[in-house]
Design an enzyme around this catalytic site. Sequence first.
Site, PDB file in Angstrom:
ATOM      1  N   GLU A   1      -0.780  19.966 101.843  1.00  0.00           N
ATOM      2  CA  GLU A   1      -2.074  20.586 102.127  1.00  0.00           C
ATOM      3  C   GLU A   1      -3.082  19.509 102.521  1.00  0.00           C
ATOM      4  O   GLU A   1      -3.337  18.574 101.755  1.00  0.00           O
ATOM      5  CB  GLU A   1      -2.556  21.344 100.893  1.00  0.00           C
ATOM      6  CG  GLU A   1      -1.607  22.466 100.480  1.00  0.00           C
ATOM      7  CD  GLU A   1      -1.790  22.870  99.026  1.00  0.00           C
ATOM      8  OE1 GLU A   1      -2.824  22.521  98.447  1.00  0.00           O
ATOM      9  OE2 GLU A   1      -0.881  23.509  98.473  1.00  0.00           O
TER      10      GLU A   1
ATOM     11  N   GLU B   1       2.718  25.269  97.241  1.00  0.00           N
ATOM     12  CA  GLU B   1       3.366  24.106  96.620  1.00  0.00           C
ATOM     13  C   GLU B   1       4.868  24.288  96.402  1.00  0.00           C
ATOM     14  O   GLU B   1       5.645  23.341  96.525  1.00  0.00           O
ATOM     15  CB  GLU B   1       2.694  23.779  95.283  1.00  0.00           C
ATOM     16  CG  GLU B   1       1.321  23.166  95.400  1.00  0.00           C
ATOM     17  CD  GLU B   1       0.215  24.191  95.625  1.00  0.00           C
ATOM     18  OE1 GLU B   1      -0.949  23.781  95.819  1.00  0.00           O
ATOM     19  OE2 GLU B   1       0.523  25.406  95.601  1.00  0.00           O
TER      20      GLU B   1
ATOM     21  N   GLN C   1      -1.316  18.298  96.214  1.00  0.00           N
ATOM     22  CA  GLN C   1      -2.663  17.739  96.379  1.00  0.00           C
ATOM     23  C   GLN C   1      -3.240  17.188  95.084  1.00  0.00           C
ATOM     24  O   GLN C   1      -3.818  16.098  95.062  1.00  0.00           O
ATOM     25  CB  GLN C   1      -3.590  18.795  96.977  1.00  0.00           C
ATOM     26  CG  GLN C   1      -4.899  18.231  97.454  1.00  0.00           C
ATOM     27  CD  GLN C   1      -5.635  19.197  98.372  1.00  0.00           C
ATOM     28  OE1 GLN C   1      -6.522  19.912  97.933  1.00  0.00           O
ATOM     29  NE2 GLN C   1      -5.263  19.213  99.643  1.00  0.00           N
TER      30      GLN C   1
ATOM     31  N   ASP D   1      -2.472  18.846  88.794  1.00  0.00           N
ATOM     32  CA  ASP D   1      -2.546  20.142  88.113  1.00  0.00           C
ATOM     33  C   ASP D   1      -1.736  21.210  88.853  1.00  0.00           C
ATOM     34  O   ASP D   1      -1.240  22.152  88.256  1.00  0.00           O
ATOM     35  CB  ASP D   1      -4.001  20.601  88.015  1.00  0.00           C
ATOM     36  CG  ASP D   1      -4.878  19.586  87.316  1.00  0.00           C
ATOM     37  OD1 ASP D   1      -5.052  19.693  86.098  1.00  0.00           O
ATOM     38  OD2 ASP D   1      -5.361  18.661  87.991  1.00  0.00           O
ATOM     39  N   TYR D   2      -1.625  21.067  90.175  1.00  0.00           N
ATOM     40  CA  TYR D   2      -0.936  22.077  90.972  1.00  0.00           C
ATOM     41  C   TYR D   2       0.577  21.881  90.986  1.00  0.00           C
ATOM     42  O   TYR D   2       1.304  22.664  91.608  1.00  0.00           O
ATOM     43  CB  TYR D   2      -1.451  22.071  92.412  1.00  0.00           C
ATOM     44  CG  TYR D   2      -2.942  22.295  92.538  1.00  0.00           C
ATOM     45  CD1 TYR D   2      -3.677  22.858  91.497  1.00  0.00           C
ATOM     46  CD2 TYR D   2      -3.624  21.933  93.702  1.00  0.00           C
ATOM     47  CE1 TYR D   2      -5.045  23.057  91.612  1.00  0.00           C
ATOM     48  CE2 TYR D   2      -4.992  22.134  93.818  1.00  0.00           C
ATOM     49  CZ  TYR D   2      -5.695  22.687  92.777  1.00  0.00           C
ATOM     50  OH  TYR D   2      -7.042  22.877  92.893  1.00  0.00           O
TER      51      TYR D   2
ATOM     52  N   HIS E   1      -8.735  19.432  88.180  1.00  0.00           N
ATOM     53  CA  HIS E   1      -8.400  18.273  89.009  1.00  0.00           C
ATOM     54  C   HIS E   1      -8.318  16.989  88.207  1.00  0.00           C
ATOM     55  O   HIS E   1      -8.423  15.900  88.767  1.00  0.00           O
ATOM     56  CB  HIS E   1      -9.439  18.099  90.132  1.00  0.00           C
ATOM     57  CG  HIS E   1      -9.454  19.221  91.113  1.00  0.00           C
ATOM     58  ND1 HIS E   1     -10.474  20.132  91.184  1.00  0.00           N
ATOM     59  CD2 HIS E   1      -8.549  19.592  92.046  1.00  0.00           C
ATOM     60  CE1 HIS E   1     -10.209  21.017  92.122  1.00  0.00           C
ATOM     61  NE2 HIS E   1      -9.046  20.707  92.657  1.00  0.00           N
TER      62      HIS E   1
END
Length: 792
Positions: A493, A524, A546, A549-550, A591
């Site tokens: 991303e 993701e 990115q 956390d993701y 984040h």
Amino acid sequence: MNLESRLSFEEFRKEVLNDYRLACESREVSLLARKEVLTGKAKFGIFGDGKEVAQIAMSKYFQPGDFRSGYYRDQTVAFATGIATPEQFFSQLYADPDLKNDPFSGGRQMNSHYATPNLDQDGNWLPLAQMKNSAADIAPTAAQMPRALGLAFASKMFREVEALHPYKDLSNNGNEICFATIGDASTSEGHFWETMNAAGVLQVPLAVFVWDDGYGISVPRKYQTTKGSISAALEGFRKTEESNGFDIYNVKGWDYAGMCEVFEAAIRKIRETHIPALFHVEEITQPQGHSTSGSHERYKSKERLAWEREFDCNVKMRSWIIENALCDEETLLAVEAEAKVKAQAARKAAWEKYITPIKEQVQLFAALAAPVADIAGADAGIVNTYIRDLRNNREPLRRDILKASAMILLKNRHLKSEAAVQALQQYYDAYLAEEKKVYNTLLHATGVNSALNVPVVPPAYEANSITVNGYEILNKYFDQLFTNNDRVFAFGEDVGKIGDVNQGFAGLQQKHGKTRIADTGIRELTIMGQGIGLALRGLRPIAEIQYLDYLLYGLQPLSDDVASLQYRTKGIMHCPLIVRTRGHRLEGIWHSGSPMGMIINSLRGMHVCVPRNMVQAAGMYNTLLQANEPALVIESLNGYRLKEKLPANLGTYTVPLGIPEILHEGTDVTIVTYGSMTRIVEEAMVTLAETGVSCELIDVQTLLPFDIHHSVVKSLQKTNRILFIDEDVPGGGTAYMFQEVIEKQGGYRWLDVAPRTMSAQAHRPAYGSDGDYFSKPNTEDVVKVIMEMMQE
């Protein structure tokens, strides 16, 4: 008919009969395998009966260079393509640990989990373009879909990137298709939908076959899928002249001729145009139910069961052959009888290969154990009972032999000086060690494929080396990397046009092209799948998440597919995927993540790199790119604007994995940390030094592997005090480091005061600078804890 027509017809007739022969043989394998489970020779079975004809029709168009990304009902695909034999199927069913017998997993996976090698032990890629390939199967439903996208995406790259055209052994101009197979109920998973959407956007040669037998174990299709039909539900994704998308085909799983006709034209179109397609194979049956763990009579009506008998694909193909005068009844009966004989022979051969070495060990055990019973004072009854029971056991296991040996040695431990007891002990120790190698090895690559064997090249600085921002270090590094290595790709991303959110790739898409440095959608899971597929096919992807956390969105394929790949294929398949992400210390709940405990416990089999700065990160990328192993690199979010000196050898400098770095030497207390926390600790050390406390600061650099030479405990021997610090939740990464040093390295022997761990709070970090201060360890926290340790 003229001669040419007669010859053509005869060839056609032979092909049909061979296909029917294979369908019968695969069906007999399923029937026999179920009996082997129910009689106790195997633990569990799941089979492809009812899908034989559809899988044979599909496999006719599977060419060398193509990849299969399927699921555990594809035994007929494996037989038809030559990837597996019925004997190998049974060897896997019995969990035969010999790779010569189960060449896909060495007994580590249950039946119908296939894999083909992609690298040799010398680090050379095999000629995949000349092989029929199978990505290693995994059981989680729909988990085969994300990597299927990547396997097809690789063909797009091989076709569109001119620099890849010389790699003829890896691809034939991108003509390869990924054949993905999935059960209809599993299309309810998000993995399926995200993959289909991404395939429609990317336009990659992906052929998805949905085997629709009407049920997901006991749950009928109407409770699984909108409109009761996956092809109807996906109608909005159908490609038109004005849009992207994919083609959709509907076929009947019992209609041999109809499927062959559709598949031939459709597969040719996918190969030529790279337009993906969905094949909804309907009206398939499942004669033995879902698996050996239950009966389908419990949830199917009498009418449904009667319909399944009538529309059984083998029955329908048989009728079609006779109706079209391709063969007479007598010939078909002979074909069916031959199929039974072949399946029986395969079962018998596999069982003999599996059981013979175990029975040989039983005899060796008995020969060594019997003399123990003759020793005065021995428990002869125990010894003779174990020998008798093992000799009478028609299906002994390795564990039975080891358990018997261990119990005899335990009951006769008072005779350990006797020669017979010592001989049995030596046998037990050697056999246990041998079997541990069989079952507990190859989580990681070995030899030249291992990142641990990459030569160490320290950073070199010149007198006039400039100092730049951390993100500029990475930008210069990636520019050199993409200039010098044609097989490297980066995507994620916002990676492409704007050069990632922290500018590591700024301006590089314009220089190196949109195909090599690319933007993706917010997806993701399939970004990880994209990377997995490219890595399996000989390319070197850097797939970006990115923010750390993701990673949760993409964790499943990394955990179940990538991390376990080396282990579950017993080292025959490699996936050198690099996942790039960033985390730590940025303010706000979403984040600033540092879920290291979750990561290191779910990704055993991957390397987890936690660089404190961008020079270190570049060195880690260099190390990983010289090996063939997967890794996660977590850059520090608050490090991109920090000034660093630019090494002269940025493109060749390497960081050894599993080797901590002592940043500051000291004598009073050892502090173990990584990433952004190193700067917090360094700030605290200034204050501590003013009070006369000398701290030794160790940056572990990688959490997986962790301190392979036990250098932390050497520091503890000097200081006798230790503090582990990170930003994970309590009991997360710090508990892991604590166990590694205090328990595994025996650090408890050198402690003068209680060891400490310091972590973030149990909650997510609150927003804002004050939120960060109270949520994660700060300078004052470090000073306070160390002063307490000094006073203890």
